[in-house]
Design a protein around this motif. Structure first.
Motif, PDB file in Angstrom:
ATOM      1  N   LEU A 137       0.732  -1.170  -0.687  1.00 20.58           N
ATOM      2  CA  LEU A 137       0.116   0.128  -0.046  1.00 20.58           C
ATOM      3  C   LEU A 137       1.083   1.466   0.473  1.00 20.58           C
ATOM      4  CD1 LEU A 137      -2.706  -0.446   2.711  1.00 20.58           C
ATOM      5  CD2 LEU A 137      -3.117  -0.536   0.489  1.00 20.58           C
ATOM      6  N   ASN A 141      -2.216   4.551   4.966  1.00 17.69           N
ATOM      7  CA  ASN A 141      -2.716   3.438   5.790  1.00 17.69           C
ATOM      8  C   ASN A 141      -4.073   2.372   6.231  1.00 17.69           C
ATOM      9  OD1 ASN A 141      -0.622   4.434   7.148  1.00 17.69           O
ATOM     10  ND2 ASN A 141      -1.607   5.998   7.907  1.00 17.69           N
ATOM     11  N   PHE A 142      -3.323   1.087   6.369  1.00 18.37           N
ATOM     12  CA  PHE A 142      -4.813   0.115   6.580  1.00 18.37           C
ATOM     13  C   PHE A 142      -5.991   0.350   7.003  1.00 18.37           C
ATOM     14  CE2 PHE A 142      -2.854  -0.526  10.628  1.00 18.37           C
ATOM     15  CZ  PHE A 142      -4.453  -1.543  11.604  1.00 18.37           C
ATOM     16  N   ASP A 143      -5.895   1.274   7.869  1.00 19.43           N
ATOM     17  CA  ASP A 143      -7.019   1.103   9.039  1.00 19.43           C
ATOM     18  C   ASP A 143      -7.630   2.817   8.308  1.00 19.43           C
ATOM     19  OD1 ASP A 143      -5.539   3.222   9.641  1.00 19.43           O
ATOM     20  OD2 ASP A 143      -5.507   2.131  11.922  1.00 19.43           O
ATOM     21  N   HIS A 146     -11.664   2.519   2.501  1.00 26.45           N
ATOM     22  CA  HIS A 146     -10.959   2.246   1.383  1.00 26.45           C
ATOM     23  C   HIS A 146     -12.383   1.875   0.294  1.00 26.45           C
ATOM     24  CE1 HIS A 146      -6.939   1.646   3.041  1.00 26.45           C
ATOM     25  NE2 HIS A 146      -7.422   0.603   4.119  1.00 26.45           N
ATOM     26  N   ASN A 166       1.776  -3.085   7.671  1.00 23.38           N
ATOM     27  CA  ASN A 166       0.702  -2.451   6.959  1.00 23.38           C
ATOM     28  C   ASN A 166      -0.389  -2.817   5.726  1.00 23.38           C
ATOM     29  OD1 ASN A 166      -0.758   0.693   7.285  1.00 23.38           O
ATOM     30  ND2 ASN A 166       0.185   0.679   4.687  1.00 23.38           N
ATOM     31  N   THR A 167       0.363  -3.192   4.850  1.00 24.30           N
ATOM     32  CA  THR A 167      -0.336  -3.901   3.901  1.00 24.30           C
ATOM     33  C   THR A 167      -0.888  -5.080   4.216  1.00 24.30           C
ATOM     34  OG1 THR A 167       1.545  -2.746   2.645  1.00 24.30           O
ATOM     35  CG2 THR A 167      -0.418  -4.755   1.454  1.00 24.30           C
ATOM     36  N   ASN A 169      -1.881  -5.820   7.012  1.00 26.48           N
ATOM     37  CA  ASN A 169      -3.197  -5.549   7.615  1.00 26.48           C
ATOM     38  C   ASN A 169      -3.888  -5.352   6.984  1.00 26.48           C
ATOM     39  OD1 ASN A 169      -1.862  -6.466  10.603  1.00 26.48           O
ATOM     40  ND2 ASN A 169      -1.042  -4.353  10.072  1.00 26.48           N
ATOM     41  N   PHE A 170      -3.999  -4.967   6.075  1.00 24.84           N
ATOM     42  CA  PHE A 170      -5.048  -4.322   4.957  1.00 24.84           C
ATOM     43  C   PHE A 170      -6.138  -5.172   3.782  1.00 24.84           C
ATOM     44  CE2 PHE A 170      -5.741  -3.808   0.205  1.00 24.84           C
ATOM     45  CZ  PHE A 170      -6.610  -3.467   0.500  1.00 24.84           C
TER      46      PHE A 170
END
Length: 352
Positions: A137, A141-143, A146, A166-167, A169-170
């Motif tokens: 990503l 940020n994953f959170d 989106h 980060n990715t 967690n996404f």
């Protein structure tokens, strides 16, 4: 046929080399493959114009930048690829057994050259199996919230290998019901050996500065110049010009770039692949970071226990320059991660 969708045709050394490494790793394992030669016209135009901006006021520099672009195009032509495609829906006409999407920050949809392009999330990909390998990503940020289209498309991936936490967690959030994965894997440049491709430079005793426009603070630059003078080292910038560097080498191939990185006395960088190749070649390095870089660079530094190589203040420059990196424990970590990443990729492709 296995096909790869990633950034392979831009003017960035890391982007080209990650694509090349994945392509060659698969061939070395008996897996023929080619690139889906897709990129939107908007993305192509935006990157080319941005590259030429650097030489707007300097004719000689503009010629060197054009030389760099042509050098990249020459090396891109060496990669097996489909016919050029600029409209995403045209990809539906290309039937593949398996498609690997990645590596690089292909899922960074807010800051890439073409903006949001759902193609990199599997839209219009006509394949029996779709796999993500070392996708990122980037700074997104994953959170955050989106687009729904992206979250919907993520369910098309049979296997997901993420390049950073980060990715990872996404992918967990986007695929909560997935039976397999996601997995944390390494960038392709760390799972392939480039020994046959590296072009060694003739120059010795130098510091590499590698960036894409971002510069350290003036006091950090002054500290780098002071140390270079004391140790009789030339400061060389690769790919882009900076007036404070002793030498700017603009028109060099990806394999020449690797040679300069491999033989540097010190690497100063903010770039993800500047970091990876410093580690790959066991070079001493230091990093200057902003928030844009931390998701990917700081994540990898933590994985190999080298967060202390980040410049926080100008005084750190001398300390980092005089503290050599002990690569023995790092090599042990990487050996395990390389084996895991290679196994994940090959097993994902073998899974029917």
């Amino acid at each position: 046929m296995i096909r790869i969708l990633t950034f392979f045709d831009c003017y960035n050394y890391g982007a080209y080399l990650q694509a090349y490494a994945l392509h060659k790793f698969l061939i070395a394992n008996g897996l023929e493959n080619e690139f889906l030669n897709y990129r939107s016209k908007k993305s192509i135009k935006n990157e080319f114009n941005e590259e030429l901006k650097l030489g707007a006021q300097n004719f000689i520099l503009r010629l060197r930048i054009l030389g760099k672009v042509l050098n990249f195009k020459r090396h891109q032509r060496k990669l097996k690829r489909t016919k050029p495609i600029c409209v995403s829906t045209d990809l539906k006409n290309i039937k593949s057994d398996k498609v690997i999407i990645g590596s690089d920050q292909i899922w960074c949809y807010t800051q890439e050259w073409g903006g949001l392009d759902t193609t990199y999330f599997s839209d219009n990909i006509n394949a029996e199996t779709i796999i993500a390998y070392a996708a990122s990503l980037g700074p997104d940020n994953f959170d955050k919230q989106h687009p729904r289209s992206i979250l919907r498309l993520m369910k098309n991936f049979k296997h997901v290998g993420a390049r950073d936490h980060n990715t990872l967690n996404f992918a967990k959030l986007a695929r909560p019901d997935a039976k397999k994965g996601p997995h944390l894997v390494l960038d392709p440049t760390l799972i392939y050996n480039f020994n046959k491709e590296i072009k060694e430079p003739s120059i010795k005793n130098y510091i590499i500065f590698y960036s894409d426009k971002l510069e350290p603070s003036q006091d950090v630059i002054a500290s780098i110049k002071k140390i270079a003078k004391e140790k009789n080292l030339t400061i060389i910038s690769l790919g882009k010009p900076y007036d404070w560097c002793d030498k700017n080498i603009i028109t060099l191939s990806p394999f020449q770039w690797m040679g300069y990185m491999k033989n540097a006395n010190m690497v100063v960088t903010c770039m993800f692949h500047g970091l990876l190749f410093s580690v790959k070649f066991q070079r001493d390095f230091m990093m200057f970071l902003n928030s844009h870089r931390k998701n990917k660079c700081l994540d990898f530094l933590k994985r190999i226990n080298l967060e202390n190589r980040v410049i926080e203040k100008s005084e750190d420059v001398a300390d980092l320059f005089n503290t050599n990196i002990d690569y023995k424990p790092i090599n042990s970590i990487l050996k395990t991660e390389i084996e895991y990443s290679q196994k994940f990729l090959l097993n994902s492709l073998a899974d029917k």
